[in-house]
Design a protein around this motif. Structure first.
Motif, PDB file in Angstrom:
ATOM      1  N   HIS A 175      -3.852  -4.615   3.876  1.00  0.00           N
ATOM      2  CA  HIS A 175      -3.324  -4.605   2.512  1.00  0.00           C
ATOM      3  C   HIS A 175      -4.442  -4.243   1.525  1.00  0.00           C
ATOM      4  O   HIS A 175      -4.240  -3.436   0.620  1.00  0.00           O
ATOM      5  CB  HIS A 175      -2.735  -5.981   2.181  1.00  0.00           C
ATOM      6  N   TYR A 230      -1.107   8.917   9.940  1.00  0.00           N
ATOM      7  CA  TYR A 230      -2.352   9.554   9.511  1.00  0.00           C
ATOM      8  C   TYR A 230      -2.743  10.685  10.457  1.00  0.00           C
ATOM      9  O   TYR A 230      -3.214  11.738  10.017  1.00  0.00           O
ATOM     10  CB  TYR A 230      -3.486   8.533   9.419  1.00  0.00           C
ATOM     11  N   GLY A 283      -5.386  -0.545   2.119  1.00  0.00           N
ATOM     12  CA  GLY A 283      -4.338   0.322   1.592  1.00  0.00           C
ATOM     13  C   GLY A 283      -4.196   0.278   0.085  1.00  0.00           C
ATOM     14  O   GLY A 283      -3.709   1.226  -0.523  1.00  0.00           O
ATOM     15  N   PRO A 305       0.771  -1.246   0.000  1.00  0.00           N
ATOM     16  CA  PRO A 305       0.000   0.000   0.000  1.00  0.00           C
ATOM     17  C   PRO A 305       0.805   1.301   0.000  1.00  0.00           C
ATOM     18  O   PRO A 305       0.443   2.226  -0.731  1.00  0.00           O
ATOM     19  CB  PRO A 305      -0.878  -0.126   1.245  1.00  0.00           C
ATOM     20  N   TYR A 330      -7.857   8.417   5.141  1.00  0.00           N
ATOM     21  CA  TYR A 330      -6.845   7.463   5.619  1.00  0.00           C
ATOM     22  C   TYR A 330      -6.950   7.265   7.132  1.00  0.00           C
ATOM     23  O   TYR A 330      -6.880   6.134   7.625  1.00  0.00           O
ATOM     24  CB  TYR A 330      -5.430   7.927   5.248  1.00  0.00           C
ATOM     25  N   SER A 348       0.955   3.398  10.887  1.00  0.00           N
ATOM     26  CA  SER A 348       0.053   4.002   9.901  1.00  0.00           C
ATOM     27  C   SER A 348      -0.868   5.006  10.571  1.00  0.00           C
ATOM     28  O   SER A 348      -1.005   6.148  10.108  1.00  0.00           O
ATOM     29  CB  SER A 348      -0.773   2.926   9.197  1.00  0.00           C
ATOM     30  N   SER A 386       3.063   7.243   3.050  1.00  0.00           N
ATOM     31  CA  SER A 386       3.873   6.188   2.415  1.00  0.00           C
ATOM     32  C   SER A 386       5.081   5.770   3.250  1.00  0.00           C
ATOM     33  O   SER A 386       5.277   4.582   3.504  1.00  0.00           O
ATOM     34  CB  SER A 386       4.351   6.640   1.031  1.00  0.00           C
TER      35      SER A 386
END
Length: 191
Positions: free
Chosen positions: A128, A84, A131, A16, A107, A80, A49
């Motif tokens: 996965h 975010y 993402g 992702p 996100y 993540s 990313s």
């Protein structure tokens, strides 16, 4: 054995953070107004990313707290969500474009739902799948027909995750659908 190897390769090339990087780069050049400054693009790439990708690097020194594949998954979710949150906070503090705030909020909500779903309900949504579908959902929200390239990508992500028994059918499908639902709910307020 060959199908398993192909499935593992598909999961690697559809990671992702890479898909987000590709879509952000596409949006930078094709959709004016999302990234008001190049620094907005750099921050988005960093928070969406690079930050989640740190799980692959940090899991080794943190293996005591995040052991094995499951530990790597948990660390990826934590990093993540932190990325975010930082992205959303930064976008609000710096008065970035409503479109970029929309991306960060989408996100963030998806990450939060994955976290709550896993920890509270013990339903492991496929991160996965979420993402991978998120960048494709963004392309649809921004009326970019290139999203059609994402359909075979999502099919490959589904098949590889299912073949490798990483998730159940319901966990993968729910993961694919989640960013679209969140995006469409938030869409009227931002775009």
């Amino acid at each position: 054995m060959k199908k398993e190897l192909v499935s593992k390769i598909i999961r690697i090339i559809t990671v992702p953070p890479l898909l987000a990087l590709l879509v952000f780069t596409y949006l930078l050049f094709r959709v004016p107004g999302i990234f008001l400054h190049i620094s907005d693009y750099i921050m988005a790439v960093s928070f969406i990313s690079i930050f989640p990708s740190l799980a692959y690097i940090l899991q080794l020194p943190l293996h005591k707290w995040f052991p094995g594949r499951d530990g790597q998954r948990k660390l990826a979710i934590v990093l993540s969500v932190i990325g975010y949150i930082c992205g959303l906070a930064t976008s609000l503090l710096l008065h970035q474009s409503p479109q970029l705030i929309f991306i960060y909020l989408t996100y963030f909500i998806c990450g939060l739902i994955i976290l709550v779903s896993s920890k509270v309900f013990h339903f492991k949504l496929s991160g996965h799948a979420v993402g991978s579908a998120g960048p494709i959902a963004m392309l649809i929200m921004f009326h970019q027909w290139i999203f059609l390239i994402g359909i075979p990508i999502l099919i490959c992500v589904f098949l590889s995750s299912y073949r490798l028994k990483r998730h159940t059918f319901a966990q993968i499908i729910s993961g694919i659908i989640l960013p679209f639902i969140v995006g469409f709910v938030l869409y009227p307020a931002f775009l």
